[in-house]
Design a protein around this motif. Sequence first.
Motif, PDB file in Angstrom:
ATOM      1  N   ALA A 136      -0.777   3.896 -11.427  1.00  0.00           N
ATOM      2  CA  ALA A 136      -1.758   4.415 -10.474  1.00  0.00           C
ATOM      3  C   ALA A 136      -2.250   3.324  -9.525  1.00  0.00           C
ATOM      4  O   ALA A 136      -2.607   2.222  -9.952  1.00  0.00           O
ATOM      5  CB  ALA A 136      -2.944   5.027 -11.212  1.00  0.00           C
ATOM      6  N   ARG A 137      -2.276   3.662  -8.242  1.00  0.00           N
ATOM      7  CA  ARG A 137      -2.985   2.868  -7.248  1.00  0.00           C
ATOM      8  C   ARG A 137      -4.384   3.442  -7.072  1.00  0.00           C
ATOM      9  O   ARG A 137      -4.550   4.659  -7.031  1.00  0.00           O
ATOM     10  CB  ARG A 137      -2.257   2.895  -5.897  1.00  0.00           C
ATOM     11  CG  ARG A 137      -1.090   1.935  -5.800  1.00  0.00           C
ATOM     12  CD  ARG A 137      -0.549   1.889  -4.372  1.00  0.00           C
ATOM     13  NE  ARG A 137       0.367   0.776  -4.204  1.00  0.00           N
ATOM     14  CZ  ARG A 137       1.661   0.831  -4.486  1.00  0.00           C
ATOM     15  NH1 ARG A 137       2.184   1.958  -4.929  1.00  0.00           N
ATOM     16  NH2 ARG A 137       2.432  -0.232  -4.331  1.00  0.00           N
ATOM     17  N   VAL A 138      -5.370   2.561  -6.952  1.00  0.00           N
ATOM     18  CA  VAL A 138      -6.738   2.986  -6.740  1.00  0.00           C
ATOM     19  C   VAL A 138      -7.069   2.785  -5.262  1.00  0.00           C
ATOM     20  O   VAL A 138      -6.990   1.667  -4.742  1.00  0.00           O
ATOM     21  CB  VAL A 138      -7.722   2.197  -7.619  1.00  0.00           C
ATOM     22  CG1 VAL A 138      -9.159   2.632  -7.337  1.00  0.00           C
ATOM     23  CG2 VAL A 138      -7.387   2.396  -9.095  1.00  0.00           C
ATOM     24  N   TYR A 139      -7.439   3.878  -4.589  1.00  0.00           N
ATOM     25  CA  TYR A 139      -7.761   3.845  -3.163  1.00  0.00           C
ATOM     26  C   TYR A 139      -9.269   4.014  -2.987  1.00  0.00           C
ATOM     27  O   TYR A 139      -9.870   4.929  -3.554  1.00  0.00           O
ATOM     28  CB  TYR A 139      -7.044   4.980  -2.427  1.00  0.00           C
ATOM     29  CG  TYR A 139      -5.536   4.885  -2.452  1.00  0.00           C
ATOM     30  CD1 TYR A 139      -4.845   4.187  -1.469  1.00  0.00           C
ATOM     31  CD2 TYR A 139      -4.797   5.513  -3.455  1.00  0.00           C
ATOM     32  CE1 TYR A 139      -3.456   4.107  -1.477  1.00  0.00           C
ATOM     33  CE2 TYR A 139      -3.409   5.442  -3.474  1.00  0.00           C
ATOM     34  CZ  TYR A 139      -2.752   4.739  -2.485  1.00  0.00           C
ATOM     35  OH  TYR A 139      -1.364   4.665  -2.506  1.00  0.00           O
ATOM     36  N   GLY A 140      -9.850   3.138  -2.191  1.00  0.00           N
ATOM     37  CA  GLY A 140     -11.275   3.226  -1.911  1.00  0.00           C
ATOM     38  C   GLY A 140     -11.664   2.201  -0.873  1.00  0.00           C
ATOM     39  O   GLY A 140     -10.819   1.632  -0.179  1.00  0.00           O
ATOM     40  N   ALA A 155      -3.203  -4.514 -11.073  1.00  0.00           N
ATOM     41  CA  ALA A 155      -2.740  -5.608 -10.219  1.00  0.00           C
ATOM     42  C   ALA A 155      -3.394  -5.532  -8.847  1.00  0.00           C
ATOM     43  O   ALA A 155      -3.820  -4.463  -8.404  1.00  0.00           O
ATOM     44  CB  ALA A 155      -1.218  -5.542 -10.088  1.00  0.00           C
ATOM     45  N   ASP A 156      -3.427  -6.690  -8.163  1.00  0.00           N
ATOM     46  CA  ASP A 156      -4.046  -6.733  -6.838  1.00  0.00           C
ATOM     47  C   ASP A 156      -3.429  -5.708  -5.896  1.00  0.00           C
ATOM     48  O   ASP A 156      -4.127  -5.063  -5.111  1.00  0.00           O
ATOM     49  CB  ASP A 156      -3.895  -8.130  -6.234  1.00  0.00           C
ATOM     50  CG  ASP A 156      -4.844  -9.132  -6.874  1.00  0.00           C
ATOM     51  OD1 ASP A 156      -5.694  -8.706  -7.675  1.00  0.00           O
ATOM     52  OD2 ASP A 156      -4.726 -10.332  -6.576  1.00  0.00           O
ATOM     53  N   SER A 157      -2.109  -5.557  -5.973  1.00  0.00           N
ATOM     54  CA  SER A 157      -1.421  -4.631  -5.074  1.00  0.00           C
ATOM     55  C   SER A 157      -1.743  -3.179  -5.358  1.00  0.00           C
ATOM     56  O   SER A 157      -1.475  -2.301  -4.529  1.00  0.00           O
ATOM     57  CB  SER A 157       0.097  -4.839  -5.174  1.00  0.00           C
ATOM     58  OG  SER A 157       0.551  -4.559  -6.492  1.00  0.00           O
TER      59      SER A 157
END
Length: 354
Positions: A136-140, A155-157
Motif C-alpha cells: 500500500a502507498r499512503v496518499y495525503g 518505505a519513503d517511496s
Amino acid sequence: MLALSACRWVTTGSPTALRPAPANAVQVVDACASACADSLDLVAMGVAGYLLVPWQDTTRLVLTPPMFTNPTVPWLVLGDLLLGTRPDTAQITRRLAAMPAAGTERLGRVRAVLVGHGHYDHLLDLPPLLPRMPHARVYGSETVRNLLAPVTSLADSMRVAVDTLAARHGAQAGQSIAVSPLIQLRAITWAHAPNIGSLTIAPGHQRTPRRTLPRTVHGWKMGTPYAWVVDVRQRPDPSAAVAVRLVYHDAAADADVQRRAAEVMATMPPAHVTVVIMTAANFDQANAYPDVLLAHLTPQHVLVGHWEDFFRSSSRPERVVRGTNAEALVRRLTPFVDTRWSAPRAGAVTRVRW
C-alpha cells in the motif's frame, strides 16, 4: 463558562434517527439499466474508514483509514498529556476479526490508502495496520507524509504527498493517480470545520519528517485537508467510461470549498453512478454543508460516515459523535437525496451495482 459553552460537545445522543445498517449486513444500491454487469463493495470499517472492493479486479484495493482505539474523554483530558495515547493493538485485532468483509487477505491487497487530514482519529491506528498492507502507498498531505516518517514498515517511496498534484478549482483541476487500469484517484483541496465553537483541535502542519510518532493526540497535526475522488471504470482501460465515482472526505467544509470541488468534478468525465461519503461530525459547524456538494453532484446514494462516538469504547452501546444532532442531519439530507442515504455500522457492506 467554558464548560457550559462546550456542553453540546460533552453529551452524546442516540443513533436511532440514522437507522445504522447492521454490522455484516449487505445493502444494495442498484443502478443497473437492465441486467447488472458489475459491482463495487464499500466496506465500512469504523469512523471514516472504508475498504473499496471492485469485483472486476479484487487484487488492487483502496482504503481510507479506520479508527478502532477510541480513547475516552476522561483519558483525553487527564491521561493523554501525562501518559500519551497509543494504538490499542488488541482492540484493532478484535475489531478486524469481527469484520470478515475486511479480513487479513483483503487488507493484504490494498494498494492505496487515502488520508483526508492528519488528526489522530484518522492516523493513530494506521501505523499498526500498515504491516498488514505491504503493497500500500499512503496518499495525503506533506504533513501526513512527515507524521508517518517513523513507520519502519512504510518505505519513503510509499508515503506520497499530493500537495502538488491536488486540484484546487475548475481552472486547476489537478492530476489523476492510477491505482490500476480500473481505478483512478484525484485529490481535491478541502477544509476542516471547527471542532468546538471557532476552535479547531491540533491545527497546523508538520513541516519536517518526525523521528518518532506523536506521543499525544495533539501531535497529530491536521495539515492541509483533502477530499478524494475515486473513479472505477467499466473495464480496465484508461479510455473506458466511469462506472462509479466515489467522492470521499472526512471533515465538513464550507460552501465555497464544496463549490470549488464540484467545479473540479465538472471537468472530469461523467460517471454512471455517483456515491458521496460525507461526515456527520461537525456537519453544522460549516456553512451549507453538505448542501452545496449534494446539489451540484445529485448523487445516487450518500453514505454518512464519521457518525460514531469515537470517544466511547466500542464494547459499550453505540452513540452518535458528540455535538451531533442526528435528527437535524437527516433533515439536512432529505431535500437533496430523499431516502437515498445510509449510515453503516463497522462491518456493513454497501454494494453498488451497475
